[in-house]
Design a protein around this motif. Sequence first.
Motif, short mmCIF file in Angstrom:
data_model
loop_
_atom_site.label_atom_id
_atom_site.label_comp_id
_atom_site.label_asym_id
_atom_site.label_seq_id
_atom_site.Cartn_x
_atom_site.Cartn_y
_atom_site.Cartn_z
N LEU A 216 0.84 -1.19 0.00
CA LEU A 216 0.00 0.00 0.00
C LEU A 216 0.88 1.25 0.00
N PRO A 217 0.41 2.34 -0.63
CA PRO A 217 1.20 3.56 -0.66
C PRO A 217 1.00 4.44 0.58
N PHE A 218 0.29 3.91 1.58
CA PHE A 218 0.04 4.67 2.80
C PHE A 218 0.04 3.71 3.99
N ASP A 219 0.29 4.28 5.15
CA ASP A 219 0.24 3.53 6.40
C ASP A 219 -1.23 3.24 6.70
N ALA A 220 -1.58 1.97 6.81
CA ALA A 220 -2.98 1.60 6.99
C ALA A 220 -3.53 2.07 8.33
N ALA A 221 -2.68 2.42 9.27
CA ALA A 221 -3.15 2.88 10.59
C ALA A 221 -3.42 4.37 10.62
N THR A 222 -2.72 5.14 9.76
CA THR A 222 -2.82 6.60 9.84
C THR A 222 -3.18 7.27 8.52
N GLY A 223 -2.99 6.58 7.40
CA GLY A 223 -3.16 7.21 6.09
C GLY A 223 -1.93 7.96 5.63
N GLU A 224 -0.87 7.97 6.45
CA GLU A 224 0.35 8.69 6.08
C GLU A 224 0.99 8.04 4.85
N LEU A 225 1.41 8.85 3.90
CA LEU A 225 2.01 8.32 2.70
C LEU A 225 3.31 7.58 3.00
N VAL A 226 3.55 6.51 2.26
CA VAL A 226 4.83 5.81 2.25
C VAL A 226 5.52 6.25 0.96
N PRO A 227 6.45 7.19 1.04
CA PRO A 227 6.93 7.88 -0.17
C PRO A 227 7.46 6.96 -1.26
N GLU A 228 8.23 5.94 -0.89
CA GLU A 228 8.83 5.10 -1.93
C GLU A 228 7.76 4.27 -2.66
N VAL A 229 6.68 3.92 -1.97
CA VAL A 229 5.60 3.16 -2.63
C VAL A 229 4.73 4.11 -3.45
N TRP A 230 4.41 5.26 -2.92
CA TRP A 230 3.64 6.26 -3.67
C TRP A 230 4.37 6.65 -4.96
#
Length: 343
Positions: free
Chosen positions: A242-256
């Motif tokens: 996923l391109p975001f942390d499933a707990a917070t919605g925070e983007l995971v830059p390398e996946v995004w």
Amino acid sequence: MKPWGAEPAGRFDEHVLVSETLRGNPLGDPHERPLWVYVPPGYDSDPDRGYPSVYMIQGLTGQLDMWRNRSAFRRNFPELADELFATGQAPPCICVWVDCWTSLGGSQFLDSPGTGWYHTYLCDEVVPWVDERYRTLAAPEHRGIAGKSSGGYGAMVTPMLRPDLFGGLATHAGDALFESCYLSEFRETARVLRDDYEGSYERFWEDFRSRPAFAKTSDGHLLNDWCMAACYSANDDGTVRLPFDAATGELVPEVWERWLRWDPVRMVPGHADALRAMRAIYIDAGKRDEWFLDLGAEAFRRALERIGVTDVFFEIFDATHMGIEYRYPLSLKYLAERLAPPG
């Protein structure tokens, strides 16, 4: 209009294509796929004539037989396409309806270890199969592709990736400008996962498959986020990132960033030569599109303009994302005219 289907003026041939590319795909989805080929009126009486071809691809959750669904007081797209050619409003062409559905909802018409090799299936199995059995003009300048939503996405990226096959495209509200069409739903997904599924997508899929699909309003964006991740950011072993942390919605830059590399707007500069060679580019979207794909359409048009592609049909019209099948004959006519041989 009559409330029931009528005998077409052209002919719809229904086939089943046994795909070696999709055999053993990661999701265990069928490798035998339905395929419809439409030949226009006059095809059988003029055996020496060749025809341009246009490939029709569907949006997320689309399965081939859904093309025959009708809304009240409206004809479906196969009927509208047949009327277009039967009345001589467009040069005749062969139309191919392709199924690239997956059990996650779709494939984005890409090759992915998370879903299967649907780009290869379309380009290296379906196209040659049709060319071998029908009198197509088997060259990119006479072959186009069209779709809406995820199908519109596929219609944008497939000719960029395979300009040796496709010389024209039509996108109706295609997925583009990813920060506009995808990003805002990540926070909604994170909340629902927390509140209803203990933070687990596994629990979501168990629930989703245990009851009528889309019985919950949150089903759509949870399915969409996971399916897009399976298409854009699955690891080589099939693990979906996923391109975001499933707990917070925070983007995971390398996946995004992996997602953004598949954004049609961002792909344009790297495929400039292919796009400059296109004989037909059609872009439209409703100005009240729920996923703001009208903004993506404008961004795609501007990206084309920056590389010098200005001979484009472009329209933002008054509609939402839904119920725009009446637009499809407009793009089909445009493609048929541009892909037809001279004279």
